[in-house]
Write a protein that holds these residues in place. Structure first.
Motif, PDB file in Angstrom:
ATOM      1  N   GLY A 188       6.173  10.864  -1.060  1.00  0.00           N
ATOM      2  CA  GLY A 188       6.366   9.800  -1.982  1.00  0.00           C
ATOM      3  C   GLY A 188       7.720   9.080  -1.601  1.00  0.00           C
TER       4      GLY A 188
ATOM      5  N   LYS B 138       7.784   7.805   1.980  1.00  0.00           N
ATOM      6  CA  LYS B 138       6.786   6.451   2.017  1.00  0.00           C
ATOM      7  C   LYS B 138       7.840   5.080   1.673  1.00  0.00           C
ATOM      8  CE  LYS B 138       2.081   7.624   1.484  1.00  0.00           C
ATOM      9  NZ  LYS B 138       0.852   7.545   0.879  1.00  0.00           N
TER      10      LYS B 138
ATOM     11  N   GLU C 116      -4.302  12.070  -8.178  1.00  0.00           N
ATOM     12  CA  GLU C 116      -3.620  12.252  -6.879  1.00  0.00           C
ATOM     13  C   GLU C 116      -3.304  13.640  -6.865  1.00  0.00           C
ATOM     14  OE1 GLU C 116      -2.004  10.654  -3.241  1.00  0.00           O
ATOM     15  OE2 GLU C 116      -3.547   9.967  -4.700  1.00  0.00           O
TER      16      GLU C 116
ATOM     17  N   GLY D 144       0.672  -1.130  -0.078  1.00  0.00           N
ATOM     18  CA  GLY D 144       0.037   0.017  -0.160  1.00  0.00           C
ATOM     19  C   GLY D 144       0.742   1.184   0.119  1.00  0.00           C
TER      20      GLY D 144
ATOM     21  N   GLY E 265      -8.817   3.884   2.125  1.00  0.00           N
ATOM     22  CA  GLY E 265      -7.493   3.604   1.991  1.00  0.00           C
ATOM     23  C   GLY E 265      -6.718   4.056   3.334  1.00  0.00           C
TER      24      GLY E 265
ATOM     25  N   VAL F 111       2.418   6.634  -6.828  1.00  0.00           N
ATOM     26  CA  VAL F 111       1.392   7.494  -7.427  1.00  0.00           C
ATOM     27  C   VAL F 111       1.644   8.876  -7.051  1.00  0.00           C
ATOM     28  CG1 VAL F 111      -1.289   8.205  -7.093  1.00  0.00           C
ATOM     29  CG2 VAL F 111      -0.528   5.876  -7.560  1.00  0.00           C
ATOM     30  N   GLN F 112       2.492   9.244  -5.964  1.00  0.00           N
ATOM     31  CA  GLN F 112       2.667  10.558  -5.206  1.00  0.00           C
ATOM     32  C   GLN F 112       4.000  11.021  -6.218  1.00  0.00           C
ATOM     33  OE1 GLN F 112       2.445   9.468  -1.247  1.00  0.00           O
ATOM     34  NE2 GLN F 112       0.314  10.365  -1.121  1.00  0.00           N
TER      35      GLN F 112
ATOM     36  N   THR G 283       1.014   3.884  -3.142  1.00  0.00           N
ATOM     37  CA  THR G 283       0.602   5.232  -3.113  1.00  0.00           C
ATOM     38  C   THR G 283       1.873   6.126  -3.222  1.00  0.00           C
ATOM     39  OG1 THR G 283       0.627   4.991  -0.607  1.00  0.00           O
ATOM     40  CG2 THR G 283      -1.442   4.547  -1.816  1.00  0.00           C
TER      41      THR G 283
END
Length: 134
Positions: free
Chosen positions: A59, A62, A41, A26, A108, A33-34, A30
């Motif tokens: 991003g 993460k 987004e 996850g 989410g 995507v960021q 994400t």
């Protein structure tokens, strides 16, 4: 009694790895995507009132957090990664609530909060910070 402990340890290890792998998936998904600043987004981030450069920062963190949680050793870094995941995801929940987003937008982040807590709680002893002697 020893057999019960072994079963319990095995169960905890399975719970830990399932939660940790789902959490990692996850966060990587994400985070990517960021990092690529996906159109949807970016639009959501803008709607929440955040600057676009924050997408890149979150991003990157993460991705680094996933590495920290998955690699062996460095328990203090793991604690920081778990804390970061928790702060970012609770921030996401409160941000969506602040602008009265639809409840589906909370799924989410809440799922990732739950996975963060489960992964942190069930992590093996060798992945925990050893408390200082009193």
């Amino acid at each position: 009694m020893e057999q019960t402990n072994n079963r319990s340890e095995k169960r905890n290890k399975i719970i830990y790895w399932i939660a940790t792998l789902w959490l990692s998936l996850g966060m990587v998904a994400t985070g990517i995507v960021q990092l690529i600043q996906n159109k949807e987004e970016a639009a959501m981030f803008s709607r929440l009132g955040y600057p676009m450069y924050l997408l890149t920062i979150i991003g990157v963190w993460k991705m680094l957090g996933v590495i920290a949680v998955l690699v062996p050793k460095f328990p203090l870094v793991k604690e920081w990664a778990y804390a970061g995941f928790f702060f970012v995801m609770t921030g996401a929940v409160f941000s969506h609530l602040a602008i009265a987003d639809a409840p589906k937008e909370l799924f989410g982040p809440i799922l990732l909060i739950v996975l963060t807590i489960i992964s942190w709680y069930f992590r093996p002893a060798n992945r925990k910070v050893v408390p200082l002697n009193k």
